[in-house]
Design a protein around this motif. Sequence first.
Motif, PDB file in Angstrom:
ATOM      1  N   LEU A   7       0.738  -1.171  -0.242  1.00 41.75           N
ATOM      2  CA  LEU A   7      -0.047  -0.008  -0.047  1.00 41.75           C
ATOM      3  C   LEU A   7       0.944   1.283   0.077  1.00 41.75           C
ATOM      4  N   LEU A   8       1.983   1.056   0.712  1.00 40.26           N
ATOM      5  CA  LEU A   8       2.829   2.542   0.474  1.00 40.26           C
ATOM      6  C   LEU A   8       3.071   3.132  -0.815  1.00 40.26           C
ATOM      7  N   PRO A   9       3.326   2.353  -1.936  1.00 39.90           N
ATOM      8  CA  PRO A   9       3.512   3.062  -3.108  1.00 39.90           C
ATOM      9  C   PRO A   9       2.280   3.946  -3.457  1.00 39.90           C
ATOM     10  N   VAL A  10       0.977   3.049  -3.325  1.00 36.59           N
ATOM     11  CA  VAL A  10      -0.342   3.823  -3.725  1.00 36.59           C
ATOM     12  C   VAL A  10      -0.498   5.097  -2.767  1.00 36.59           C
ATOM     13  N   ILE A  11      -0.037   4.770  -1.607  1.00 36.61           N
ATOM     14  CA  ILE A  11      -0.279   6.067  -0.691  1.00 36.61           C
ATOM     15  C   ILE A  11       0.645   7.340  -1.034  1.00 36.61           C
ATOM     16  N   LEU A  12       1.847   6.997  -1.493  1.00 40.19           N
ATOM     17  CA  LEU A  12       2.610   7.963  -2.000  1.00 40.19           C
ATOM     18  C   LEU A  12       2.300   8.450  -3.097  1.00 40.19           C
TER      19      LEU A  12
END
Length: 234
Positions: A7-12
Motif C-alpha cells: 500500500l505504501l507506493p499507492v499512498i505515496l
Amino acid sequence: MWGYLSLLPVILALWAIIGVWLVFTIAVINSTVDLTKDFPFISLCGSFPPQSCIFSQVLNVGAAMVVCVCIVRYHQLRDWGVRTWPNQLILWSGLLCALGTSIVGNFQVKNQKHTHLVGAFLAFILGNLYFWLQLFLSWRIRGLPQPGAPWIGPLRLSMCSLCTVLIMAMIVLHSWLLRSASAACEWAVAMLLFMLFGLFAVDFSVLDGCNLCLQPRQSLSPPPASPVSLQVQL
C-alpha cells in the motif's frame, strides 16, 4: 506486515498527486497565480503563503515515502539475486530523487531559485533515470521476477519514454519562452513520476519476507567462516 508495504507506493502516489493539485487550487483561489495570463509551474504555485507551507509539507512527506520505497525495492532486488553495484546505483538515484524533491519543497523558486533548480534537476532527471534503470535491469536479467499482468512492463516503458520526451520538451519550450506549454509539460512529468512510484505496489504485493545478513564484528579473534543469513517471515 509485508502485505501492508504494497500500500505504501499507492499512498505515496495519492499523497503527492492530491497534495500538489491542492496547492494549485489554493493558489488559484487566492489569486497568487492568474490562469488568464498563463498556466503556472508547480513551483510558482507553491512559492507564496499559505500554500507554500502545504507545498513544503507535501513534498517533505512524499520524499520520506520515496526513501522508504527505494530501500524496500533495493532489498527486494537484492533478494532476487541482483548484484550489489547495479542495485546500489539504482538505490542512490532514487535517494537523490527524494533529496531533490525535499529541496524543491523547502527552497521556493521565488526565494532560492538556484537551489530550487538543483532540487528540480535531482527530482525530475534522476527520478526518470531511476525508473529507466529499473527497466534496463528487468530487460538485462531475463530470470528476474515480473509480478503483475504482462502489460505492466510495456506500461512502464511507455510512461518512462513519455516522461523523457516531456522533460526535453519542457526544457526546450522554456528556453523559447513558451512558459505555459513548458509548465504543462512539468505537471505531466510530475504526474507520471508519481504514478510510476505507485506502480511499485504490483512488485511489493509479492513480498513475504527478506534476508538479513549479519556480518561478524571486527575483533582480534578469527571471524566466522561466513556471514549468517536469516530468513525473516512476518
